[in-house]
Motif scaffolding. Structure first.
Motif, mmCIF file in Angstrom:
data_model
loop_
_atom_site.group_PDB
_atom_site.id
_atom_site.type_symbol
_atom_site.label_atom_id
_atom_site.label_comp_id
_atom_site.label_asym_id
_atom_site.label_seq_id
_atom_site.Cartn_x
_atom_site.Cartn_y
_atom_site.Cartn_z
ATOM 1 N N ILE A 49 14.277 -25.845 -1.845
ATOM 2 C CA ILE A 49 14.051 -25.196 -3.127
ATOM 3 C C ILE A 49 15.010 -24.019 -3.227
ATOM 4 O O ILE A 49 14.954 -23.108 -2.393
ATOM 5 N N ALA A 50 15.900 -24.050 -4.208
ATOM 6 C CA ALA A 50 16.797 -22.923 -4.466
ATOM 7 C C ALA A 50 16.083 -21.988 -5.432
ATOM 8 O O ALA A 50 15.822 -22.337 -6.583
ATOM 9 N N PHE A 51 15.745 -20.816 -4.952
ATOM 10 C CA PHE A 51 15.017 -19.820 -5.755
ATOM 11 C C PHE A 51 16.031 -18.770 -6.186
ATOM 12 O O PHE A 51 16.542 -18.008 -5.363
ATOM 13 N N VAL A 52 16.358 -18.746 -7.470
ATOM 14 C CA VAL A 52 17.405 -17.868 -7.982
ATOM 15 C C VAL A 52 16.784 -16.605 -8.557
ATOM 16 O O VAL A 52 15.879 -16.670 -9.388
ATOM 17 N N VAL A 53 17.292 -15.456 -8.104
ATOM 18 C CA VAL A 53 16.795 -14.146 -8.524
ATOM 19 C C VAL A 53 17.940 -13.396 -9.196
ATOM 20 O O VAL A 53 19.039 -13.318 -8.655
ATOM 21 N N LYS A 54 17.704 -12.873 -10.383
ATOM 22 C CA LYS A 54 18.749 -12.134 -11.096
ATOM 23 C C LYS A 54 18.819 -10.700 -10.585
ATOM 24 O O LYS A 54 17.824 -9.970 -10.574
ATOM 25 N N TRP A 55 20.007 -10.306 -10.160
ATOM 26 C CA TRP A 55 20.273 -8.974 -9.626
ATOM 27 C C TRP A 55 19.873 -7.895 -10.631
ATOM 28 O O TRP A 55 20.148 -8.008 -11.818
ATOM 29 N N ALA A 56 19.167 -6.875 -10.139
ATOM 30 C CA ALA A 56 18.795 -5.678 -10.903
ATOM 31 C C ALA A 56 17.908 -5.969 -12.110
ATOM 32 O O ALA A 56 17.753 -5.135 -12.983
ATOM 33 N N GLU A 57 17.328 -7.154 -12.175
ATOM 34 C CA GLU A 57 16.422 -7.448 -13.282
ATOM 35 C C GLU A 57 15.095 -8.010 -12.786
ATOM 36 O O GLU A 57 14.045 -7.674 -13.305
ATOM 37 N N THR A 58 15.133 -8.884 -11.794
ATOM 38 C CA THR A 58 13.909 -9.458 -11.240
ATOM 39 C C THR A 58 13.317 -8.470 -10.241
ATOM 40 O O THR A 58 13.987 -8.069 -9.288
#
Length: 105
Positions: A49-58
Motif C-alpha cells: 500500500i503506497a500511502f501518500v502524504v502531502k508535505w506541510a498540509e497533512t
C-alpha cells in the motif's frame, strides 16, 4: 450501486484476481482514505500500500488515522510504503548542505 458495495463485491474480487494473473504489476489509485472509503476496501487486495502524504498540509494526526484505518482492513502480510509528496526540498537547509558536499568535488 454505491461504490463501497461495488468494491466489496465478488465481481470486484474476480476483476482483481484476473488482473493479478495477467499482469506483473497492478496499480489501483484511490481517493484519500479519510475522505472516501474506497481505499479501505481496495487495501485488502494489496501486496503493498503506497500511502501518500502531502508535505506541510497533512497533519501527523491525519496521517496516523489514515494508516490506522488501512491497517484494520489490509491483509496481514501487506507492506506500507509511505510517500512524502510535494516537498520543497530545494528550499531545505539540510538539502542545501547535502548538495554543497557534492558541488565541491
Amino acid at each position: 450501486m454505491p461504490t463501497d458495495q461495488l468494491l466489496a463485491s465478488a465481481a470486484f474480487d474476480t476483476l482483481i484476481q484476473t488482473a493479478v494473473e495477467r499482469f506483473e504489476i497492478v496499480v489501483i489509485d484511490t481517493p484519500p482514505v479519510l475522505v472516501v472509503g474506497d481505499g479501505t476496501y481496495v487495501s485488502r487486495h494489496a501486496d503493498t500500500i503506497a500511502f501518500v502524504v502531502k508535505w506541510a498540509e497533512t497533519s501527523q494526526a491525519e496521517a496516523r488515522a489514515g494508516l490506522n484505518r488501512l491497517e484494520a482492513f489490509k491483509r496481514p502480510d501487506a507492506d506500507f510504503l509511505v510517500v512524502l509528496n510535494q516537498h520543497e526540498s530545494m528550499r531545505s537547509s539540510v538539502f542545501d548542505r547535502y548538495m554543497r558536499n557534492y558541488q565541491r568535488r
